[in-house]
Design an enzyme around this catalytic site. Structure first.
Site, short mmCIF file in Angstrom:
data_model
loop_
_atom_site.label_atom_id
_atom_site.label_comp_id
_atom_site.label_asym_id
_atom_site.label_seq_id
_atom_site.Cartn_x
_atom_site.Cartn_y
_atom_site.Cartn_z
N CYS A 51 0.83 -1.16 -0.07
CA CYS A 51 -0.03 -0.04 -0.01
C CYS A 51 0.75 1.35 -0.10
O CYS A 51 1.94 1.17 0.33
CB CYS A 51 -0.87 0.17 1.26
SG CYS A 51 -1.88 -1.46 1.48
N ASP B 204 17.24 38.23 -13.54
CA ASP B 204 15.91 38.36 -14.09
C ASP B 204 15.09 39.77 -13.68
O ASP B 204 15.31 39.96 -12.50
CB ASP B 204 15.09 37.10 -13.90
CG ASP B 204 13.59 37.27 -14.37
OD1 ASP B 204 13.67 36.79 -15.62
OD2 ASP B 204 12.71 37.51 -13.68
#
Length: 494
Positions: A39, A443
């Site tokens: 699981c 930037d």
């Protein structure tokens, strides 16, 4: 924060299972000796007795040990492990290539060739860390692809087997029964979705680790979309895909607990690869809790994280395409970059048919771009030379941006090309290579945000200040960009 050996920490794993902690889904898998099933940690079923738990680092390892996938929590469909996105070592590069279908197309020798190691070295390292070799990992991926096709289409099982990459119907049947403890017919009967949906389309749910803030993720993709290749339609980002066996169109729509993915493929053998590339594009295998926890330690970033946690880094489905677009976007506006790219697409892209929207082309391949006369491009001569150098380097294999690329080598070779400065190199590292620590302090948007927040705005000073954000500086960039009122930070209106 989970780490690469979390499955070996029994106490921590037990606590995660008992708490049904979804943050650990994909980091490890719990096998139950009494039921012989495995699981995900967040399985809603009653936790098993501690003495019956065994922990594995991969679904393939659990399957190889003789455990079947749980029918309730579907561990084979859990988010992928973030470790393959965060790391640049051999195992991580191998896993990214396996997810991109290299083993199915080229075999383990092909995987080894791409990585520059021997088959024995690859197998040894994967076994040591994941408990399974490349063939077992690829087999687990084929089983998941088969399950998706069984449950989301009405295809005959022979076609499902072929599309999922199985060599024979018998191998397909045996694998499905072994992994899921159900026959293909039983799986289709149990599926609530069955063959519903529009003919020719596959509708899937792409899981992710919460939280996820979709605004900048989908906003960025929509705001920079190249006409003909990408579009925003009916609340979904849509784009064309160049795939190994043909082309496809993906429609990706943010939902509260998953991303709805609708795929149209010319060859179903590309299903697993298309899903992998869509997940990569949206950074769905990230660990947002770990990212936000570290960034929140900075008093400047903490309010930004608290306001909209779980920001992802928008990437690309085609590394070479983004690199070309990064050059086209040098020192121009977003609108101008889109215009340049659209001209290339119209003149040199492969046309496609899109009966469900307005997409018209694939972005031009590197081979097609190499045939272009640079003088025909409406841009400065210096940028034409930069673009020409990039295309030649990609075509000749001097620059490798594929999923198995070495990030440091790619950066060095990009930096050696004429016209490639830090902004272009780091943008490609962030979006094409997927380096979570890529940083672009030069930037304009980052510099404006830094100044407004009282951070250093010069690249050198900001880089020094950002050292404490490592290894998640690419995510810090998303939070900085989000301070600006720009289209990339908002879901577009239809």
């Amino acid at each position: 924060m989970p780490d690469t050996s979390v499955h070996q920490d029994t106490e921590r794993c037990v606590r995660a299972v008992q708490a049904k902690d979804a943050r650990f889904d994909g980091w490890f898998f719990t096998a139950v000796t009494s039921t012989r099933i495995y699981c995900r940690p967040s399985c809603p079923a009653r936790p098993p007795k501690v003495e019956n738990m065994r922990f594995y680092p991969s679904a393939a390892a659990a399957q190889q040990a003789g455990f079947r996938a749980c029918k309730r929590c579907r561990p084979d469909a859990s988010p992928g492990s973030p470790r393959w996105n965060e790391r640049a070592d051999l195992v991580a590069r191998a896993m990214r290539l396996i997810a991109d279908g290299v083993v199915d197309r080229e075999g383990v020798p092909g995987l080894a060739r791409r990585l520059g190691y021997s088959v024995r070295q690859i197998e040894r390292q994967l076994l040591a860390e994941l408990g399974a070799g490349p063939l077992a990992i690829a087999r687990a991926q084929r089983a998941q692809t088969a399950r998706l096709l069984i449950e989301t289409s009405a295809l005959p099982f022979g076609e499902v087997a072929f599309a999922a990459g199985f060599s024979s119907i018998r191998t397909f049947n045996d694998t499905v029964r072994e992994v899921f403890a159900l026959t293909p017919t039983d799986l289709r009967t149990r599926s609530s979705s069955g063959a519903k949906g529009t003919a020719g389309l596959l509708t899937l749910r792409l899981p992710f680790r919460a939280p996820l803030t979709p605004d900048n993720l989908f906003g960025h993709l929509a705001a920079t979309a190249v006409p003909g290749v990408e579009e925003w339609r009916d609340g979904a980002y849509r784009r064309t895909l160049r795939l190994p066996h043909g082309h496809g169109i993906a429609s990706l729509k943010p939902m509260p607990d998953h991303v709805q993915c609708v795929l149209s493929l010319t060859d179903l053998r590309d299903l697993a690869i298309a899903i992998s590339r869509c997940r990569w594009l949206l950074d769905l295998d990230a660990d947002p809790v770990a990212v936000d926890e570290l960034l929140s330690r900075d008093e400047v970033l903490a309010p930004l994280v608290a306001k909209a946690p779980g920001r992802r880094v928008p990437r690309t489905v085609d590394p070479a395409e983004f690199a070309v677009r990064a050059v086209l976007g040098q020192q121009v506006s977003t609108a101008a970059a889109r215009t340049h790219a659209a001209r290339l697409v119209t003149a040199h892209g492969d046309p496609v048919d899109d009966p469900h929207g307005g997409l018209t082309h694939l972005f031009p391949s590197v081979a097609a771009l190499r045939e272009i006369d640079p003088e025909s491009l409406a841009m400065p001569r210096s940028r034409r030379a930069t673009l020409r150098a990039l295309i030649d380097a990609l075509a000749e294999g001097e620059v490798d941006l594929d999923p198995g690329a070495d990030w440091s080598i790619a950066r060095a070779r990009l930096s050696a090309l004429p016209g490639f400065g830090p902004w272009t190199v780091e943008s490609i590292a962030m979006r094409s290579l997927g380096d979570p620590d890529a940083f672009i302090p030069g930037d304009l948007g980052v510099k404006v945000a830094a100044a407004e927040l009282g951070l250093p705005s010069s690249p050198a000073a900001l880089t020094a200040r950002a050292a404490e954000w490592r290894p998640w500086r690419a995510y810090a960039v998303q939070y900085l960009w989000a301070t600006q009122d720009h289209a990339i930070n908002h879901l577009p209106e239809d």
